[in-house]
Design a protein around this motif. Structure first.
Motif, PDB file in Angstrom:
ATOM      1  N   LEU A 161     -10.779  11.497   6.326  1.00  0.00           N
ATOM      2  CA  LEU A 161     -10.918  10.075   6.012  1.00  0.00           C
ATOM      3  C   LEU A 161     -11.217   9.845   4.537  1.00  0.00           C
ATOM      4  O   LEU A 161     -10.786   8.839   3.954  1.00  0.00           O
ATOM      5  CB  LEU A 161     -12.022   9.463   6.877  1.00  0.00           C
ATOM      6  CG  LEU A 161     -11.753   9.438   8.381  1.00  0.00           C
ATOM      7  CD1 LEU A 161     -12.901   8.770   9.128  1.00  0.00           C
ATOM      8  CD2 LEU A 161     -10.431   8.738   8.691  1.00  0.00           C
ATOM      9  N   THR A 162     -11.942  10.761   3.926  1.00  0.00           N
ATOM     10  CA  THR A 162     -12.226  10.625   2.494  1.00  0.00           C
ATOM     11  C   THR A 162     -10.961  10.785   1.662  1.00  0.00           C
ATOM     12  O   THR A 162     -10.764  10.089   0.657  1.00  0.00           O
ATOM     13  CB  THR A 162     -13.275  11.664   2.063  1.00  0.00           C
ATOM     14  OG1 THR A 162     -14.502  11.400   2.751  1.00  0.00           O
ATOM     15  CG2 THR A 162     -13.516  11.624   0.567  1.00  0.00           C
ATOM     16  N   ALA A 163     -10.082  11.685   2.073  1.00  0.00           N
ATOM     17  CA  ALA A 163      -8.839  11.935   1.325  1.00  0.00           C
ATOM     18  C   ALA A 163      -7.742  10.939   1.657  1.00  0.00           C
ATOM     19  O   ALA A 163      -6.738  10.852   0.943  1.00  0.00           O
ATOM     20  CB  ALA A 163      -8.343  13.352   1.620  1.00  0.00           C
ATOM     21  N   GLU A 164      -7.919  10.178   2.730  1.00  0.00           N
ATOM     22  CA  GLU A 164      -6.831   9.335   3.260  1.00  0.00           C
ATOM     23  C   GLU A 164      -6.190   8.440   2.210  1.00  0.00           C
ATOM     24  O   GLU A 164      -4.974   8.464   2.010  1.00  0.00           O
ATOM     25  CB  GLU A 164      -7.368   8.473   4.404  1.00  0.00           C
ATOM     26  CG  GLU A 164      -6.376   7.463   4.942  1.00  0.00           C
ATOM     27  CD  GLU A 164      -6.974   6.574   6.023  1.00  0.00           C
ATOM     28  OE1 GLU A 164      -6.252   5.704   6.538  1.00  0.00           O
ATOM     29  OE2 GLU A 164      -8.175   6.738   6.354  1.00  0.00           O
ATOM     30  N   ARG A 165      -6.974   7.616   1.522  1.00  0.00           N
ATOM     31  CA  ARG A 165      -6.386   6.635   0.620  1.00  0.00           C
ATOM     32  C   ARG A 165      -5.742   7.275  -0.599  1.00  0.00           C
ATOM     33  O   ARG A 165      -4.660   6.868  -1.029  1.00  0.00           O
ATOM     34  CB  ARG A 165      -7.449   5.613   0.215  1.00  0.00           C
ATOM     35  CG  ARG A 165      -6.963   4.526  -0.751  1.00  0.00           C
ATOM     36  CD  ARG A 165      -5.607   3.937  -0.407  1.00  0.00           C
ATOM     37  NE  ARG A 165      -5.501   3.515   0.986  1.00  0.00           N
ATOM     38  CZ  ARG A 165      -4.352   3.286   1.596  1.00  0.00           C
ATOM     39  NH1 ARG A 165      -3.198   3.505   0.966  1.00  0.00           N
ATOM     40  NH2 ARG A 165      -4.326   2.884   2.846  1.00  0.00           N
ATOM     41  N   SER A 166      -6.390   8.278  -1.176  1.00  0.00           N
ATOM     42  CA  SER A 166      -5.799   8.944  -2.340  1.00  0.00           C
ATOM     43  C   SER A 166      -4.459   9.572  -1.989  1.00  0.00           C
ATOM     44  O   SER A 166      -3.487   9.475  -2.742  1.00  0.00           O
ATOM     45  CB  SER A 166      -6.752  10.013  -2.887  1.00  0.00           C
ATOM     46  OG  SER A 166      -7.942   9.428  -3.362  1.00  0.00           O
ATOM     47  N   ALA A 167      -4.405  10.237  -0.833  1.00  0.00           N
ATOM     48  CA  ALA A 167      -3.151  10.865  -0.404  1.00  0.00           C
ATOM     49  C   ALA A 167      -2.086   9.815  -0.125  1.00  0.00           C
ATOM     50  O   ALA A 167      -0.923   9.968  -0.525  1.00  0.00           O
ATOM     51  CB  ALA A 167      -3.401  11.722   0.836  1.00  0.00           C
ATOM     52  N   LEU A 168      -2.466   8.738   0.558  1.00  0.00           N
ATOM     53  CA  LEU A 168      -1.490   7.708   0.906  1.00  0.00           C
ATOM     54  C   LEU A 168      -1.007   6.947  -0.322  1.00  0.00           C
ATOM     55  O   LEU A 168       0.167   6.550  -0.393  1.00  0.00           O
ATOM     56  CB  LEU A 168      -2.092   6.730   1.915  1.00  0.00           C
ATOM     57  CG  LEU A 168      -2.174   7.225   3.364  1.00  0.00           C
ATOM     58  CD1 LEU A 168      -2.931   6.224   4.224  1.00  0.00           C
ATOM     59  CD2 LEU A 168      -0.769   7.465   3.933  1.00  0.00           C
ATOM     60  N   ASN A 169      -1.889   6.703  -1.287  1.00  0.00           N
ATOM     61  CA  ASN A 169      -1.450   5.996  -2.493  1.00  0.00           C
ATOM     62  C   ASN A 169      -0.282   6.710  -3.152  1.00  0.00           C
ATOM     63  O   ASN A 169       0.706   6.089  -3.562  1.00  0.00           O
ATOM     64  CB  ASN A 169      -2.606   5.870  -3.483  1.00  0.00           C
ATOM     65  CG  ASN A 169      -3.573   4.767  -3.117  1.00  0.00           C
ATOM     66  OD1 ASN A 169      -3.284   3.927  -2.270  1.00  0.00           O
ATOM     67  ND2 ASN A 169      -4.729   4.756  -3.759  1.00  0.00           N
ATOM     68  N   LEU A 170      -0.389   8.028  -3.283  1.00  0.00           N
ATOM     69  CA  LEU A 170       0.684   8.801  -3.917  1.00  0.00           C
ATOM     70  C   LEU A 170       1.902   8.901  -3.005  1.00  0.00           C
ATOM     71  O   LEU A 170       3.039   8.725  -3.444  1.00  0.00           O
ATOM     72  CB  LEU A 170       0.168  10.190  -4.292  1.00  0.00           C
ATOM     73  CG  LEU A 170      -0.865  10.202  -5.430  1.00  0.00           C
ATOM     74  CD1 LEU A 170      -1.549  11.557  -5.515  1.00  0.00           C
ATOM     75  CD2 LEU A 170      -0.204   9.853  -6.760  1.00  0.00           C
ATOM     76  N   LEU A 171       1.676   9.174  -1.726  1.00  0.00           N
ATOM     77  CA  LEU A 171       2.786   9.342  -0.790  1.00  0.00           C
ATOM     78  C   LEU A 171       3.581   8.043  -0.633  1.00  0.00           C
ATOM     79  O   LEU A 171       4.819   8.060  -0.642  1.00  0.00           O
ATOM     80  CB  LEU A 171       2.251   9.806   0.560  1.00  0.00           C
ATOM     81  CG  LEU A 171       3.272  10.018   1.681  1.00  0.00           C
ATOM     82  CD1 LEU A 171       4.322  11.049   1.286  1.00  0.00           C
ATOM     83  CD2 LEU A 171       2.553  10.452   2.969  1.00  0.00           C
ATOM     84  N   CYS A 172       2.895   6.916  -0.498  1.00  0.00           N
ATOM     85  CA  CYS A 172       3.587   5.631  -0.335  1.00  0.00           C
ATOM     86  C   CYS A 172       4.349   5.260  -1.603  1.00  0.00           C
ATOM     87  O   CYS A 172       5.482   4.752  -1.539  1.00  0.00           O
ATOM     88  CB  CYS A 172       2.595   4.529   0.008  1.00  0.00           C
ATOM     89  SG  CYS A 172       1.807   4.694   1.618  1.00  0.00           S
ATOM     90  N   ARG A 173       3.726   5.493  -2.764  1.00  0.00           N
ATOM     91  CA  ARG A 173       4.375   5.177  -4.036  1.00  0.00           C
ATOM     92  C   ARG A 173       5.653   5.999  -4.220  1.00  0.00           C
ATOM     93  O   ARG A 173       6.717   5.464  -4.537  1.00  0.00           O
ATOM     94  CB  ARG A 173       3.401   5.440  -5.179  1.00  0.00           C
ATOM     95  CG  ARG A 173       3.990   5.386  -6.590  1.00  0.00           C
ATOM     96  CD  ARG A 173       4.408   4.003  -6.969  1.00  0.00           C
ATOM     97  NE  ARG A 173       4.927   3.941  -8.336  1.00  0.00           N
ATOM     98  CZ  ARG A 173       5.754   3.000  -8.769  1.00  0.00           C
ATOM     99  NH1 ARG A 173       6.145   2.037  -7.961  1.00  0.00           N
ATOM    100  NH2 ARG A 173       6.179   3.001 -10.013  1.00  0.00           N
TER     101      ARG A 173
END
Length: 348
Positions: A161-173
C-alpha cells in the motif's frame, strides 16, 4: 551565486551528471533508443547496468528494453521519497497489522497499451522490506482490455500500500503515452511513415517516456541535444542563414546527423545542396508535402511537423514522408487508468 561583494548573480561552474552516473564515469554519448531516425542506435550505458540495487533479473529486463536500470532505480527512489517526505505512511501503519501479507493485482480500468510494468516493479522492490512474489500476466507493449490483470504482487500489505501510488503514477503515465502512440501507429499502418516523439518530455522522465513511445509502436527522435543537430529558425537567424548554420555544424561536429527545418518549398533545394540528412517540413499542407517529396526524390529523409492530427495523419503519410513528429505523445497524453486491487489478506 551571490555574495556581499557581488550582489548580482554570477555563474558558477558545476559538473552535471546523468542520473545514475558516477563522478569518475566517462561521459556517455546520447542515445535515442530503438527505431531512432537520427541514427543514434541503442543507448550505451556509462556504467554496468547491473551495478544498481535492483534484482539482477529485473535489471536485465530493463536493460533489454533500452532503459538504464540505475536511472530507473534513481527515479523510483525519488518517487518514493517524495511520497513519504522523510516520514511514514501514517494511514497504512495505523490501519494494517505489521505482519499482514496480501496479494495485489494491478488492473487496467480501461483498454490501452501497457508500458512501465518493470518500472512499477522497481518501485515495489525499493519499498518491500521482505521478499515479494511477482506474477507477470502481460508484457510492455501489449494491448489490454478493461478489467484485465496486468501484474500480481504478493508481499507485506503495508509495503504494497505504501508503494501503490508511486508505482501507479509511473505505470499509468507511461501506459498513457504508449496508448496515445498506438493510436498514431494504427492510423499510419500500411505506410512507410512512422510517428516519432520530440524532446517535449517531463524533466527527469525523458528516457522512460521515450521508452513508452517505443512500446506503443513509435520511433524516437534524438534523446538529447548531443545526439543530432536540428537547425531551426532561431539557429538560422543566429548563424546568418541556413547554409551558414549547416556548415558550422558540419565543421564543428562532422559525424553528427543534421536535420534542417524549412517552412517553404523554395528552402529545400539549398538545404539539399548542403547535404542535409533529414529535412523537417514545418506546417506544410499535405499537398505541399507531396510536392516536397517529389522534389527531394529520396535525397534526404523527410519529416512533417505542425498541423498534424490523427484525422489528417494518413494524408501526410500518403504524401510520402518518412516521419511525422508529434510532441503531444509525451506532453499531452492522458494517463491510462490502472488501479491496484487488494485481495483478502492472509497471515503467515
Amino acid at each position: 551565486m551571490t555574495s556581499p561583494d557581488h550582489p548580482t548573480a554570477r555563474p558558477v561552474e558545476l559538473t552535471l551528471l546523468p542520473i545514475g552516473a558516477r563522478p569518475d564515469d566517462p561521459a556517455a554519448a546520447g542515445g535515442c533508443g530503438a527505431g531512432c531516425g537520427c541514427g543514434g542506435g541503442e543507448p550505451a550505458f556509462a556504467h554496468d547496468p547491473l551495478e544498481c540495487g535492483l534484482d539482477p533479473g529485473l535489471a536485465e529486463l530493463l536493460a533489454a528494453g533500452g532503459l538504464d536500470p540505475v536511472q530507473v532505480e534513481d527515479i523510483a527512489h525519488l518517487a518514493v521519497e517524495e511520497d513519504l517526505d522523510n516520514g511514514v505512511d501514517v494511514t497504512t501503519v495505523a490501519t494494517v497489522p505489521e505482519d499482514a501479507v496480501a496479494t495485489g493485482d494491478f488492473v487496467a480500468r480501461q483498454a490501452g497499451t501497457v508500458a512501465g510494468l518493470q518500472v512499477a516493479e522497481a518501485v515495489l522492490s525499493l519499498v518491500c522490506t521482505d521478499d515479494f512474489e511477482v506474477e507477470r500476466h502481460v508484457a510492455d507493449g501489449d494491448r489490454v482490455a478493461a478489467g484485465q490483470v496486468l501484474l500480481s504482487v504478493t508481499t507485506r500489505t503495508r509495503d504494497l500500500l505504501t508503494a501503490e501510488r508511486s508505482a501507479l503514477n509511473l505505470l499509468c503515465r507511461l501506459s498513457g503515452i504508449a496508448t496515445a502512440t498506438s493510436a498514431w501507429a494504427d492510423v499510419l499502418a500500411g505506410t512507410k511513415t512512422r510517428v516519432r516523439d520530440t524532446r517535449k518530455t517531463t524533466p527527469g522522465l525523458r528516457a522512460l517516456e521515450k521508452y513508452a513511445v517505443r512500446c506503443g509502436g513509435g520511433a524516437n527522435h534524438r534523446m538529447s541535444l548531443s545526439d543530432a543537430a536540428l537547425i531551426k529558425d532561431n539557429h538560422v537567424v543566429a548563424a546568418g542563414g541556413v547554409a551558414e548554420a549547416f556548415r558550422s555544424v558540419r565543421e564543428e561536429f562532422p559525424g553528427v546527423p543534421v536535420e534542417v527545418e524549412v517552412d517553404r518549398i523554395d528552402q529545400i533545394e539549398p538545404v539539399l545542396a548542403e547535404g542535409a540528412d533529414l529535412i523537417l517540413l514545418d506546417n506544410f499542407t499535405p499537398e505541399d508535402t507531396a510536392r516536397a517529396v517529389a522534389l527531394v526524390a529520396g535525397r534526404a529523409a523527410l519529416e512533417s511537423s505542425g498541423r498534424l492530427t490523427l484525422e489528417n495523419a494518413r494524408a501526410y503519410a500518403d504524401a510520402g514522408v518518412d516521419y511525422v513528429a508529434v510532441g503531444a505523445l509525451t506532453h499531452s497524453a492522458p494517463i491510462l487508468d490502472i488501479g491496484l486491487d487488494l485481495r483478502p489478506e492472509r497471515r503467515d
